[in-house]
Design a protein around this motif. Structure first.
Motif, short mmCIF file in Angstrom:
data_model
loop_
_atom_site.label_atom_id
_atom_site.label_comp_id
_atom_site.label_asym_id
_atom_site.label_seq_id
_atom_site.Cartn_x
_atom_site.Cartn_y
_atom_site.Cartn_z
N ALA A 88 61.65 -9.21 71.72
CA ALA A 88 63.06 -8.58 71.25
C ALA A 88 63.96 -9.38 70.46
O ALA A 88 64.53 -8.99 69.41
CB ALA A 88 63.72 -7.90 72.56
N PRO A 89 64.01 -10.62 70.70
CA PRO A 89 64.80 -11.50 69.92
C PRO A 89 64.62 -11.39 68.43
O PRO A 89 65.35 -11.87 67.60
CB PRO A 89 64.84 -13.17 70.32
N ALA A 90 63.11 -11.31 68.09
CA ALA A 90 62.81 -11.35 66.76
C ALA A 90 62.56 -9.81 66.06
O ALA A 90 62.31 -9.70 65.03
CB ALA A 90 61.39 -12.07 66.59
N VAL A 91 63.21 -8.85 66.70
CA VAL A 91 63.10 -7.60 66.33
C VAL A 91 64.65 -7.27 65.84
O VAL A 91 65.54 -7.63 66.37
CB VAL A 91 62.76 -6.49 67.41
N VAL A 92 64.60 -6.48 64.53
CA VAL A 92 65.78 -6.20 63.95
C VAL A 92 65.90 -4.96 63.50
O VAL A 92 65.05 -3.86 63.41
CB VAL A 92 65.92 -6.97 62.33
N THR A 93 67.08 -4.38 63.31
CA THR A 93 67.29 -3.02 62.66
C THR A 93 67.73 -3.36 61.21
O THR A 93 68.54 -3.82 60.61
CB THR A 93 68.62 -2.39 63.22
N GLY A 113 62.45 -3.55 61.98
CA GLY A 113 61.68 -4.70 61.22
C GLY A 113 61.35 -5.68 62.30
O GLY A 113 61.95 -5.72 63.62
N PHE A 114 60.74 -6.82 61.54
CA PHE A 114 60.70 -8.07 62.81
C PHE A 114 60.54 -9.30 61.92
O PHE A 114 60.13 -9.02 60.69
CB PHE A 114 59.42 -7.77 63.72
N VAL A 115 60.97 -10.44 62.70
CA VAL A 115 60.98 -11.72 61.69
C VAL A 115 59.83 -12.29 61.91
O VAL A 115 59.19 -12.33 62.68
CB VAL A 115 62.18 -12.57 62.38
N ILE A 116 59.20 -12.70 60.58
CA ILE A 116 58.05 -13.06 60.37
C ILE A 116 58.06 -14.61 59.83
O ILE A 116 57.06 -15.59 60.07
CB ILE A 116 57.25 -12.46 59.37
N ASP A 117 59.25 -15.15 59.63
CA ASP A 117 59.35 -16.46 59.17
C ASP A 117 60.76 -16.96 59.48
O ASP A 117 61.85 -16.04 59.31
CB ASP A 117 59.13 -16.58 57.70
N ALA A 118 60.96 -17.94 60.24
CA ALA A 118 62.26 -18.38 60.58
C ALA A 118 63.31 -18.73 59.75
O ALA A 118 64.54 -18.76 59.92
CB ALA A 118 61.97 -19.74 61.62
N LEU A 139 70.59 -8.43 63.36
CA LEU A 139 69.57 -9.34 64.07
C LEU A 139 69.92 -8.85 65.57
O LEU A 139 70.98 -7.96 65.95
CB LEU A 139 70.00 -10.77 63.88
N ALA A 140 69.03 -9.37 66.38
CA ALA A 140 69.28 -8.96 67.72
C ALA A 140 70.54 -9.45 68.61
O ALA A 140 70.91 -8.91 69.32
CB ALA A 140 68.15 -9.72 68.68
N ASP A 141 71.06 -10.45 67.58
CA ASP A 141 72.47 -11.25 68.17
C ASP A 141 73.62 -10.45 67.89
O ASP A 141 74.75 -10.69 68.04
CB ASP A 141 72.54 -12.66 68.25
N GLY A 142 73.30 -9.38 66.99
CA GLY A 142 74.31 -8.50 66.51
C GLY A 142 74.91 -8.97 64.97
O GLY A 142 75.65 -8.41 64.36
N ARG A 143 74.36 -10.09 64.51
CA ARG A 143 74.92 -10.74 63.33
C ARG A 143 74.39 -9.63 62.18
O ARG A 143 73.10 -9.15 62.07
CB ARG A 143 74.51 -12.05 62.87
N GLY A 167 66.38 -20.79 61.11
CA GLY A 167 66.13 -20.94 62.50
C GLY A 167 65.91 -19.64 63.42
O GLY A 167 66.65 -19.58 64.69
N LEU A 168 65.62 -18.63 63.14
CA LEU A 168 65.49 -17.44 63.56
C LEU A 168 64.47 -17.22 64.45
O LEU A 168 63.24 -17.95 64.13
CB LEU A 168 65.30 -16.11 62.31
N PRO A 169 64.46 -16.48 65.45
CA PRO A 169 63.00 -16.48 66.22
C PRO A 169 62.04 -15.76 65.75
O PRO A 169 62.31 -14.54 64.88
CB PRO A 169 63.47 -15.75 67.50
N VAL A 170 60.92 -16.00 65.83
CA VAL A 170 59.86 -15.18 65.05
C VAL A 170 58.92 -14.61 66.23
O VAL A 170 58.72 -15.18 67.21
CB VAL A 170 59.18 -16.17 64.05
N VAL A 171 57.97 -13.52 65.71
CA VAL A 171 57.02 -13.01 66.37
C VAL A 171 55.77 -13.93 66.43
O VAL A 171 55.78 -14.59 65.32
CB VAL A 171 56.69 -11.66 66.14
N GLN A 172 54.93 -13.66 67.30
CA GLN A 172 53.66 -14.40 67.46
C GLN A 172 52.52 -13.37 67.11
O GLN A 172 52.58 -12.12 67.94
CB GLN A 172 53.43 -15.02 68.57
#
Length: 477
Positions: A88-93, A113-118, A139-143, A167-172
């Protein structure tokens, strides 16, 4: 896939009040007038898949996908709690703003969408951002960040967005392909309800769709609705196995069949988009389909194999080399093709300009035809993301109520830019700015001046007898 309005504004406000940390994704349902033609194309494509002809074309490929899961992989996970929490931390709207022709207000549409690169690279669905005037990422943190479309590929439905942060969290990514029957789940923003988890099984893999250029899709029964596309499909370990892309439906709503792009293909496309901004895809300039048992008999072939040429395009490589409709391609460079998919994969895997030797079945005998592949036209966004320029009054056009039926106050006449992304709608009444009460445009301007140059402004909005604070990103963090 794309987006449509399905809830009332009052329901949307109630939703916003339940998620104060991320109201932009929850404050209003996903909508997009541009979604209709996209969905029609998907429906048409999937309807072709449902025909007996197309089913015969890929039946052997899906039936042959017999794979074994690792011994420590749960056959049926108790739930996806840990996996969803990990991803979830790497998933975005993704919020897209488009101008409405002949209207003062713009419209917004949601996808996932999802973060693929930090370093700020995000994967999303190409159909959701291709015609965007502005693209924003929550982002997941609301930014909230203004995003640039770094590139897209409609053939795979993959887009790559870039936001200015690190410094974003990324998916594996999963280390292996999915297996038919495997349990999977998705995470996304259906109808604007962000971070919704849906689970199901892999119904078939690979499933080849017309126009997929040899890329086998992941067919699942995981629920997918407007706003879901672009989100991750993941396994019980929290590893991404694909990107949600489209549904099979004649209504645009989920009917039990959805499709995802395999993560290996997503990573391949992302690599090319990072490198050059578009994907170079080889083509021979011909459309092929699978060879069923009936077609093999009709053309005098001993068994179903290879791919039959349906039509030859213009003066492309196939036309120049003398390929005809009705030819059956049996092999590429001496490598026999068991199916139509093998032919498509072989062509797609070739370099642009590569010389291919095609073994052709024509007039009940084999012959060899040599040709050089050409490049398919690259996909580019229809409209480049516009440079970020601050809009006056946060993008709001305001007026004081003048009709007796309206409650006295300051009303939104039209909305664009950051206020639209935050969920403000025409007809909303602005009650306060950062807790400072306002009742006319002068008071609104004075309140904005008083709060200073803060990056986010909180607007207290009244709509349909409900009140909610919406955070409006005044400038990019």
């Amino acid at each position: 896939m794309a987006t449509d309005k399905t809830r009332t504004d009052s329901a949307a406000m109630a939703c916003a009040m339940t998620r104060p940390a991320q109201p932009a994704a929850c404050a209003h349902p996903a909508r997009s007038r541009a979604a209709a033609p996209v969905m029609l194309l998907v429906i048409a494509l999937c309807s072709l898949l449902a025909s007996p002809l197309a089913r015969a074309a890929d039946r052997a490929d899906t039936a042959a996908n017999l794979c074994t899961l690792d011994l420590d992989t749960p056959r049926r996970p108790r739930d996806f709690t840990a996996a969803a929490a990990a991803i979830a931390p790497a998933v975005v709207t993704i919020v897209v703003v488009r101008e409405r022709s002949g209207e003062t207000s713009a419209e917004r549409a949601y996808s996932s969408g999802f973060v693929i690169d930090a370093d700020g690279y995000i994967v999303g669905a190409a159909h959701a951002v291709r015609s965007a005037g502005q693209t924003w990422v929550v982002l997941a943190d609301g930014r909230t960040f203004r995003a640039r479309v770094a590139g897209l590929d409609r053939r795979s439905d993959v887009s790559l967005l870039k936001i200015e942060t690190r410094g974003l969290p990324v998916v594996q990514a999963a280390p292996r392909p999915v297996c038919t029957g495997e349990w999977v789940a998705s995470l996304g923003t259906p109808f604007g309800f962000d971070y919704s988890v849906n689970a199901g099984i892999v119904s078939a893999f690979p499933r080849y769709l017309p126009g997929s250029n040899g890329v086998g899709m992941i067919q699942t029964d995981v629920a997918m609705n407007p706003g879901s596309s672009g989100g991750p499909l993941f396994n019980a370990r929290g590893h991404v196995v694909g990107m949600s892309s489209m549904v099979y439906s004649d209504t645009g709503m989920f009917l039990g069949v959805s499709f995802a792009v395999p993560v290996a293909r997503v990573l391949q496309v992302v690599g090319e988009l990072k490198q050059r901004g578009h994907v170079r895809t080889a083509t021979i300039g011909a459309h092929l389909q699978g060879v069923s048992a009936g077609l093999a008999t009709a053309f005098g072939l001993d068994r179903p194999r290879g791919g039959i040429v349906v039509d030859v395009l213009g003066d492309g490589p196939a036309a120049r080399a003398g390929v005809r409709s009705g030819d059956i391609v049996l092999a590429i460079n001496g490598v026999a093709a068991g199916s139509w998919a093998d032919i498509e994969e072989g062509i797609a895997a070739s370099a642009v300009g590569a010389e291919l030797s095609l073994t052709i079945w024509r007039d009940r005998s084999e012959r060899t035809i040599a040709l050089r592949t050409a490049a398919l036209p690259p996909d580019m966004p229809l409209q480049s993301s516009q440079p970020h320029t601050p809009l006056p009054r946060l993008g709001l056009s305001l007026d004081t109520a003048r009709r007796a039926a309206m409650q006295a106050g300051l009303y939104v006449e039209s909305v664009a830019g950051p206020a639209l992304v935050a969920g403000v709608e025409p007809g909303d009444r602005i009650v306060a700015v950062n807790g400072i009460a306002v009742d006319d445009a002068a008071a609104f301007d004075a309140a904005l001046s008083r709060v200073g140059n803060v990056p986010v402004v909180a607007l207290l909005v009244a709509r349909a007898d409900a009140l909610v604070y919406l955070p409006v990103t005044r400038s990019e963090p």
